[in-house]
Motif scaffolding. Structure first.
Motif, mmCIF file in Angstrom:
data_model
loop_
_atom_site.group_PDB
_atom_site.id
_atom_site.type_symbol
_atom_site.label_atom_id
_atom_site.label_comp_id
_atom_site.label_asym_id
_atom_site.label_seq_id
_atom_site.Cartn_x
_atom_site.Cartn_y
_atom_site.Cartn_z
ATOM 1 N N GLU A 60 14.893 1.107 -21.134
ATOM 2 C CA GLU A 60 14.202 1.341 -22.407
ATOM 3 C C GLU A 60 12.741 1.760 -22.245
ATOM 4 N N ALA A 61 12.066 1.204 -21.233
ATOM 5 C CA ALA A 61 10.654 1.545 -21.018
ATOM 6 C C ALA A 61 10.467 2.481 -19.833
ATOM 7 N N ASN A 62 11.555 2.747 -19.096
ATOM 8 C CA ASN A 62 11.520 3.652 -17.945
ATOM 9 C C ASN A 62 10.562 3.188 -16.853
ATOM 10 N N VAL A 63 10.552 1.876 -16.626
ATOM 11 C CA VAL A 63 9.742 1.289 -15.552
ATOM 12 C C VAL A 63 10.658 0.444 -14.675
ATOM 13 N N ALA A 64 10.617 0.713 -13.376
ATOM 14 C CA ALA A 64 11.451 -0.031 -12.423
ATOM 15 C C ALA A 64 10.610 -1.075 -11.704
ATOM 16 N N VAL A 65 10.964 -2.355 -11.890
ATOM 17 C CA VAL A 65 10.352 -3.451 -11.158
ATOM 18 C C VAL A 65 11.480 -4.261 -10.513
ATOM 19 N N ILE A 66 11.127 -5.185 -9.643
ATOM 20 C CA ILE A 66 12.140 -5.975 -8.935
ATOM 21 C C ILE A 66 12.212 -7.368 -9.547
ATOM 22 N N PRO A 67 13.396 -7.835 -9.959
ATOM 23 C CA PRO A 67 13.503 -9.186 -10.491
ATOM 24 C C PRO A 67 13.237 -10.226 -9.407
ATOM 25 N N GLY A 68 12.519 -11.281 -9.770
ATOM 26 C CA GLY A 68 12.170 -12.316 -8.797
ATOM 27 C C GLY A 68 13.356 -13.094 -8.275
ATOM 28 N N HIS B 54 13.130 -17.073 -9.886
ATOM 29 C CA HIS B 54 13.861 -16.477 -11.007
ATOM 30 C C HIS B 54 13.014 -16.201 -12.250
ATOM 31 N N ASP B 55 11.838 -16.791 -12.360
ATOM 32 C CA ASP B 55 10.991 -16.589 -13.539
ATOM 33 C C ASP B 55 10.035 -15.415 -13.382
ATOM 34 N N THR B 56 10.113 -14.725 -12.263
ATOM 35 C CA THR B 56 9.095 -13.726 -11.933
ATOM 36 C C THR B 56 9.681 -12.321 -11.802
ATOM 37 N N ILE B 57 8.769 -11.356 -11.739
ATOM 38 C CA ILE B 57 9.111 -9.998 -11.317
ATOM 39 C C ILE B 57 8.116 -9.579 -10.246
ATOM 40 N N ARG B 58 8.551 -8.688 -9.366
ATOM 41 C CA ARG B 58 7.632 -8.158 -8.354
ATOM 42 C C ARG B 58 7.297 -6.720 -8.684
ATOM 43 N N LEU B 59 5.993 -6.434 -8.706
ATOM 44 C CA LEU B 59 5.507 -5.077 -8.912
ATOM 45 C C LEU B 59 4.725 -4.662 -7.679
ATOM 46 N N SER B 60 4.977 -3.469 -7.199
ATOM 47 C CA SER B 60 4.227 -2.932 -6.068
ATOM 48 C C SER B 60 3.123 -2.013 -6.572
ATOM 49 N N TYR B 61 1.920 -2.167 -6.022
ATOM 50 C CA TYR B 61 0.859 -1.218 -6.366
ATOM 51 C C TYR B 61 0.629 -0.217 -5.226
ATOM 52 N N ALA B 62 1.706 0.032 -4.456
ATOM 53 C CA ALA B 62 1.682 1.090 -3.456
ATOM 54 C C ALA B 62 2.109 2.404 -4.098
ATOM 55 N N THR B 63 1.418 2.749 -5.162
ATOM 56 C CA THR B 63 1.629 4.010 -5.855
ATOM 57 C C THR B 63 0.312 4.405 -6.507
ATOM 58 N N SER B 64 0.242 5.578 -7.080
ATOM 59 C CA SER B 64 -1.035 6.070 -7.590
ATOM 60 C C SER B 64 -1.541 5.212 -8.751
ATOM 61 N N LEU B 65 -2.854 5.174 -8.908
ATOM 62 C CA LEU B 65 -3.452 4.403 -10.000
ATOM 63 C C LEU B 65 -3.014 4.961 -11.349
ATOM 64 N N GLU B 66 -2.856 6.277 -11.428
ATOM 65 C CA GLU B 66 -2.407 6.892 -12.671
ATOM 66 C C GLU B 66 -1.023 6.380 -13.059
ATOM 67 N N ALA B 67 -0.108 6.347 -12.086
ATOM 68 C CA ALA B 67 1.246 5.863 -12.353
ATOM 69 C C ALA B 67 1.238 4.377 -12.672
ATOM 70 N N LEU B 68 0.432 3.611 -11.952
ATOM 71 C CA LEU B 68 0.323 2.173 -12.203
ATOM 72 C C LEU B 68 -0.155 1.898 -13.621
ATOM 73 N N THR B 69 -1.198 2.604 -14.026
ATOM 74 C CA THR B 69 -1.771 2.396 -15.358
ATOM 75 C C THR B 69 -0.758 2.718 -16.443
ATOM 76 N N GLU B 70 -0.063 3.833 -16.291
ATOM 77 C CA GLU B 70 0.945 4.227 -17.260
ATOM 78 C C GLU B 70 2.088 3.214 -17.302
ATOM 79 N N ALA B 71 2.499 2.728 -16.130
ATOM 80 C CA ALA B 71 3.606 1.773 -16.074
ATOM 81 C C ALA B 71 3.253 0.466 -16.772
ATOM 82 N N VAL B 72 2.056 -0.035 -16.514
ATOM 83 C CA VAL B 72 1.639 -1.300 -17.139
ATOM 84 C C VAL B 72 1.490 -1.122 -18.643
ATOM 85 N N GLU B 73 1.016 0.038 -19.093
ATOM 86 C CA GLU B 73 0.925 0.304 -20.539
ATOM 87 C C GLU B 73 2.318 0.324 -21.170
ATOM 88 N N ARG B 74 3.276 0.908 -20.469
ATOM 89 C CA ARG B 74 4.649 0.915 -20.984
ATOM 90 C C ARG B 74 5.209 -0.505 -21.091
#
Length: 396
Positions: free
Chosen positions: A351-359, A365-385
């Protein structure tokens, strides 16, 4: 009908690879997916390393090498350990393998007998439990909560040890939490291991990616006893952006290293020759690109952390190293009407077109993992989504 071996029938598929595959499938259909699941730097391997690999091929260095790695690469690793950790090893105490993951696999294969226990802190890297089980060992879990900065205590370790305990895994900096054990914390854990005579598997693959005033200490640095019972696992994948080259190493007891090398001689023959010459340059050559990459990751963390922290129902601890964030999103998932964080993650992707890893893949189990090994532009857009997704579904 083929009857598979029992050892593989209980394996849990890699959560990170499954999410990545689904994200790639959607991308192939033209969906604008932003992937935050990457476990690798988004930089190419430095040019001097590429040139060294190419030159080795031109010189005809394309044949078999010793099973445990080229002597020249072992020497480069020995020099690195002396330079960075003030640790002294000999050639017989180093084994080079096909990435740190396979080095770990080989270690457990030669170390564990059926029923031997290995203590694994939660959250853990996804492959630790599976590799222990493949060696007929038993994973024993210790939960390290957010209130503990996701680090186990000496008391917890002491309580988990039984007469079947063979080793404990310490991953610092950690995947998935990004947390780092201090010298004092490691000393307390090492003392418990000395008291009970158990081994320490020290996964230090993210040691070059640390931020702020934090410093990295290898548990092997603490004392002669700690060094003698520690097997350091490391490699060039994260530090030099060489994930695909598949070069990792173990440093430790000569008898254990010999057993690992003997097993490798029957399973892999030797690490890829060209990759070994690349790794020699990685350790012996200029290290400025290592710092450039580390600095870029730190800048991204500083920029994105407050934005992530501002999302309703997200509780996140600032990491000290690696390139992951592990927010507790259980409140957000519940307030948005999802039965589990896994369901929340699935909806984020579709629905939001953002791929994260379930903890859940890391035992958290209560968490998700996000990698910031990607561009700041993509990171910013992903977090806004993600923020918009949560806000649109939030129900008090």
């Amino acid at each position: 009908m083929i009857n598979l071996a029992n050892r593989v029938q209980t394996l849990t598929p890699s959560t990170t690879l499954a999410i990545t595959a689904k994200a790639n499938e959607l991308k192939a259909k033209g969906v604008d997916i932003i992937g935050l699941g990457a476990g690798e730097p988004d930089y190419n391997t430095p040019e001097n390393i590429l040139k060294a690999a190419y030159q080795s091929m031109l010189e005809g260095k394309t044949k078999y090498t010793p099973a445990g790695g080229l002597p020249a690469l072992k020497e480069a690793i020995i020099n690195k350990l002396q330079r960075d950790q003030n640790l002294t090893y000999g050639q017989k105490e180093i084994m080079v393998g096909i990435g740190a993951k396979h080095v770990l696999y080989t270690l457990f294969q030669v170390l564990l007998n059926e029923g031997d226990e290995v203590i694994i802190p939660i959250p853990y890297w996804v492959s630790y439990p599976e590799q222990v089980k493949l060696a007929q060992g038993v994973p024993v879990y210790i939960e390290a909560t957010a209130s503990q900065s996701y680090k186990i205590s000496a008391d917890q370790l002491r309580e988990a040890i039984t007469d079947r305990t063979k080793a404990v895994i310490i991953n610092s900096p950690s995947n998935p939490t990004g947390m780092i054990y201090s010298k004092e914390e490691l000393a307390e854990l090492a003392e418990v291991c000395r008291e009970h005579d158990i081994l320490i598997v020290s996964d230090e693959i993210y040691e070059k990616l640390i931020y702020g005033q934090t410093t990295h200490t290898s548990v092997a640095e603490l004392s002669e006893d700690a060094k003698n019972r520690t097997i350091i696992i490391n490699g060039v994948s994260k530090s030099h952006s060489m994930t695909g080259w598949r070069i990792g190493y173990a440093a430790g007891d000569a008898e254990l290293i010999k057993a690992m090398t003997d097993l490798a001689s029957h399973s892999t023959s030797n690490p890829t020759t060209t990759s070994q010459y690349a790794a020699i340059e990685a350790y012996n050559g200029p290290q400025d690109t290592v710092e450039e990459m580390r600095s870029a990751f730190e800048s991204r963390l500083e920029a994105i952390f407050p934005k992530l922290e501002a999302i309703p129902g997200f509780k996140v601890i600032r990491p000290q190293g690696a390139f992951y964030l592990l927010p507790d999103v259980s409140e957000a998932a519940q307030k948005c009407g999802f039965a589990s964080v896994d369901d929340f993650v699935a909806a984020l992707l579709t629905e939001a077109n953002v791929a994260v890893i379930p903890g859940s893949g890391f035992g958290a189990h209560d968490t998700i993992r996000l990698s910031y090994a990607t561009s700041l532009e993509a990171l910013t857009e992903a977090v806004e989504r993600i923020h918009q997704f949560v806000s649109s579904k939030w129900k008090d």
